[in-house]
Design a protein around this motif. Structure first.
Motif, PDB file in Angstrom:
ATOM      1  N   ILE A 354       1.130  -1.613  -0.076  1.00 20.97           N
ATOM      2  CA  ILE A 354      -0.143   0.478  -0.433  1.00 20.97           C
ATOM      3  C   ILE A 354       0.610   1.489  -0.537  1.00 20.97           C
ATOM      4  CG2 ILE A 354      -1.656   1.663   1.474  1.00 20.97           C
ATOM      5  CD1 ILE A 354      -2.513  -0.733   2.004  1.00 20.97           C
ATOM      6  N   LYS A 357       1.887   1.883  -3.415  1.00 22.96           N
ATOM      7  CA  LYS A 357       0.975   1.863  -3.852  1.00 22.96           C
ATOM      8  C   LYS A 357       0.941   3.367  -4.237  1.00 22.96           C
ATOM      9  CE  LYS A 357      -3.930   1.319  -4.119  1.00 22.96           C
ATOM     10  NZ  LYS A 357      -4.826   1.026  -3.676  1.00 22.96           N
ATOM     11  N   HIS A 358       0.523   3.887  -2.988  1.00 26.61           N
ATOM     12  CA  HIS A 358       0.549   4.884  -2.686  1.00 26.61           C
ATOM     13  C   HIS A 358       1.983   6.476  -2.765  1.00 26.61           C
ATOM     14  CE1 HIS A 358      -3.970   4.797  -2.436  1.00 26.61           C
ATOM     15  NE2 HIS A 358      -3.311   3.474  -2.051  1.00 26.61           N
ATOM     16  N   ARG A 389      -2.815  11.581  -0.385  1.00 27.33           N
ATOM     17  CA  ARG A 389      -2.816  10.145  -0.592  1.00 27.33           C
ATOM     18  C   ARG A 389      -2.688   9.322   0.523  1.00 27.33           C
ATOM     19  NH1 ARG A 389       2.960  10.496  -2.444  1.00 27.33           N
ATOM     20  NH2 ARG A 389       2.709  12.836  -2.679  1.00 27.33           N
ATOM     21  N   ALA A 392      -5.749   7.891   1.475  1.00 27.26           N
ATOM     22  CA  ALA A 392      -6.048   7.314   0.544  1.00 27.26           C
ATOM     23  C   ALA A 392      -5.491   5.364   1.302  1.00 27.26           C
ATOM     24  CB  ALA A 392      -5.555   7.078  -1.307  1.00 27.26           C
ATOM     25  N   ALA A 393      -4.459   5.689   1.246  1.00 25.30           N
ATOM     26  CA  ALA A 393      -3.182   4.815   2.320  1.00 25.30           C
ATOM     27  C   ALA A 393      -4.142   4.370   3.245  1.00 25.30           C
ATOM     28  CB  ALA A 393      -1.808   4.862   1.538  1.00 25.30           C
ATOM     29  N   HIS A 395      -7.653   4.370   4.375  1.00 21.81           N
ATOM     30  CA  HIS A 395      -8.158   3.321   3.847  1.00 21.81           C
ATOM     31  C   HIS A 395      -8.917   1.971   2.872  1.00 21.81           C
ATOM     32  CE1 HIS A 395     -11.899   3.269   1.329  1.00 21.81           C
ATOM     33  NE2 HIS A 395     -11.327   2.504   0.229  1.00 21.81           N
ATOM     34  N   ASP A 396      -7.294   2.460   2.065  1.00 21.63           N
ATOM     35  CA  ASP A 396      -6.824   0.375   1.429  1.00 21.63           C
ATOM     36  C   ASP A 396      -6.324  -0.018   3.863  1.00 21.63           C
ATOM     37  OD1 ASP A 396      -6.951   1.689  -0.623  1.00 21.63           O
ATOM     38  OD2 ASP A 396      -5.294   1.947  -1.070  1.00 21.63           O
ATOM     39  N   ILE A 397      -5.801   0.073   3.973  1.00 19.67           N
ATOM     40  CA  ILE A 397      -4.723  -0.401   5.231  1.00 19.67           C
ATOM     41  C   ILE A 397      -6.595  -0.722   6.568  1.00 19.67           C
ATOM     42  CG2 ILE A 397      -3.969  -0.282   7.407  1.00 19.67           C
ATOM     43  CD1 ILE A 397      -2.176   1.897   6.407  1.00 19.67           C
ATOM     44  N   GLU A 399      -9.629  -0.805   4.841  1.00 18.61           N
ATOM     45  CA  GLU A 399     -10.159  -1.759   4.699  1.00 18.61           C
ATOM     46  C   GLU A 399      -9.178  -3.271   4.420  1.00 18.61           C
ATOM     47  OE1 GLU A 399     -11.469  -0.687   0.949  1.00 18.61           O
ATOM     48  OE2 GLU A 399     -13.545  -0.220   0.978  1.00 18.61           O
ATOM     49  N   LEU A 400      -7.967  -3.304   4.369  1.00 15.70           N
ATOM     50  CA  LEU A 400      -7.527  -4.548   4.550  1.00 15.70           C
ATOM     51  C   LEU A 400      -7.022  -5.170   5.711  1.00 15.70           C
ATOM     52  CD1 LEU A 400      -4.690  -7.129   3.819  1.00 15.70           C
ATOM     53  CD2 LEU A 400      -3.597  -4.862   4.720  1.00 15.70           C
ATOM     54  N   TYR A 421     -15.648   4.301   8.794  1.00 13.94           N
ATOM     55  CA  TYR A 421     -16.040   2.861   8.198  1.00 13.94           C
ATOM     56  C   TYR A 421     -17.133   1.803   9.485  1.00 13.94           C
ATOM     57  CZ  TYR A 421     -11.707   4.698   5.624  1.00 13.94           C
ATOM     58  OH  TYR A 421     -10.363   5.171   4.749  1.00 13.94           O
TER      59      TYR A 421
END
Length: 472
Positions: A354, A357-358, A389, A392-393, A395-397, A399-400, A421
């Motif tokens: 992640i 990616k960002h 960014r 967004a990171a 968010h990804d963490i 959700e992971l 969330y």
């Protein structure tokens, strides 16, 4: 008479901060991505003053929010256009009852000061968040704070016997009891971790524990994060429950060593700080077992602190680790998700992905023993593009971690950072029930609005980065 003048009548002129600079000082906690200036910050000295402030806010239909030291990491003390009730002046230890192993302190008492007050008699207050040198008991209670020794001793709620609290209508109540067991509904347990949305805690009676006979603190050095995280599961699978089991990755090792020169191996991929405590008889045998597990799991070296000074250095490195990241970037967002221990290697690899990616650098220092992750994303909050960014990171963490069977927070709270969330964890029916429970305590919605529950479930404000709030 203005609301500011009325507040001054309650607490005195020097305890009401309403100037432009003073409002800016209190516009945020340690979460860097959102800010909201209060109408005023009030610093009461007694529970009765807190109650009077709350009643005045209710009279004028003005929201209010409790605040301790402002070390929170989820925006839990943002108070846009409302009255921020700071308990920093309510910082006394009121009673020490060693015979019954309990202590009563005001909400503004600093965590570490409680242990200092009883250390000479062989006792301590077990919950030890990394911010314990500054964070207050009221804030610890609001977020159900943990710390490195949570693995063995539990989080804040496991050590709270009773609370004195000002309800959102100004009534003063006591929840719980100074005895070990109480009858009826556990309203105190409900209030701990409610992030100040059920009322304002003004003092607490807390459980003390005996200092252990013996302590052994080890530093296990690994070439890779995978080996270190796998070792965490291997230690627990061997039937060993350390008092604490913490991990620092290579980025943290470098910044800690640059800051303090403790002798950490700069080429390590990760280290584990492993603390064992208990009776003197058998503790060295237990430490030898831990050494064997670490070596079998890929540790290239296992050191043991041989003096109290060496142990103190290891813990100073852990507790000050996030602060050393200021050498690499002016800002960081520290996450707080929890995952099953067995998923640590997989999740740490995914978090690195992640970051790539960002195009962000992410450091990891966390409570490995109970899977409470604290990935720290480095950035410059003055750059809007970097902020996007980072969001967004994050968010990804989150959700992971939820996808891996985890949850949103282990000790930092939901606040404003993670409230939207909550539907990823709970169905709408459960969120409505939470809202109904909150309304029993906080029917007018004035007490710390906009926290925990997503805005579609009754929050009073929509927060925006770096500024105010929009009424909804």
């Amino acid at each position: 008479m203005t609301i500011i003048e009325e507040l001054k009548q309650i607490v005195g002129g020097d305890a009401v901060l309403s100037g432009k600079g003073e409002r800016m000082t209190y516009e945020r906690d340690a979460y860097p991505l959102e800010a909201a200036q209060p109408l005023a910050t009030v610093l009461p000295s007694t529970t009765e003053q807190v109650a009077a402030i709350v009643k005045l806010c209710v009279k004028h239909d003005i929201p209010f929010t409790p605040r301790g030291a402002g070390t929170g990491l989820a925006g839990g003390t943002l108070c846009p256009g409302g009255v921020l009730i700071g308990v920093a002046r309510m910082n006394r230890v009121l009673d020490i009852d060693l015979r019954n192993r309990r202590l009563t302190a005001q909400a503004g008492a600093v965590n570490v000061e409680l242990t200092k007050a009883v250390a000479g008699d062989g006792y301590l207050y077990a919950p030890d968040p990394s911010s314990q040198g500054a964070s207050t008991i009221g804030g610890n209670i609001a977020n159900n704070a943990g710390g490195p020794h949570t693995l063995k001793y539990g989080v804040t709620v496991n050590h709270v016997l009773a609370l004195e609290m000002v309800l959102p209508d100004g009534e003063i109540v006591t929840l719980g009891d100074k005895t070990e067991d109480t009858n009826g509904y556990d309203l105190m347990g409900l209030a701990v971790g409610a992030e100040g949305t059920f009322g304002i805690v003004t003092q607490a009676t807390l459980r003390l524990v005996r200092q252990t006979q013996a302590v052994r603190t080890l530093l296990a050095v690994f070439g890779t994060i995978d080996d270190a995280t796998q070792t965490v599961s291997d230690i627990v699978a061997a039937g060993i429950v350390p008092a604490a089991l913490e991990m620092l990755d290579g980025v943290i090792i470098q910044t800690v060593e640059d800051a303090f020169h403790y002798g950490f191996p700069r080429d390590a991929g990760a280290v584990l700080i492993i603390e064992l405590d208990g009776l003197a008889a058998g503790i060295d045998t237990l430490a030898a077992r831990v050494r064997d597990v670490c070596t079998a799991s890929g540790a290239r070296e296992v050191r043991q602190a041989s003096t109290p000074q060496e142990r103190a250095k290891l813990w100073a490195a852990r507790k000050k680790a996030i602060g050393t990241l200021g050498r690499l970037a002016p800002s960081c967002v520290t996450q707080d998700c929890v995952i099953p221990r067995s998923k640590l290697p997989e999740v740490l690899r995914a978090i690195a992905g992640i970051g790539a990616k960002h195009n962000l650098r992410i450091a990891n220092v966390f409570h490995a023993g109970d899977g409470n992750l604290h990935p720290a994303t480095l950035f410059d909050e003055r750059d809007p593009e970097q902020v996007q960014r980072v969001m967004a990171a994050s968010h990804d963490i989150l959700e992971l971690c939820i996808g891996m069977g985890g949850t949103l927070t282990g000790e930092h709270g939901i606040g404003v950072e993670k409230r939207d969330y909550m539907p990823l964890l709970f169905p709408a029916e459960t969120l409505r029930t939470m809202s109904d429970v909150r309304d029993v305590f906080n029917a007018a919605g004035l007490c710390n609005p906009g926290k925990i529950l997503p805005t579609s479930h009754g929050c009073s404000f929509e927060f925006t980065p770096r500024g105010g709030a929009v009424a909804v």
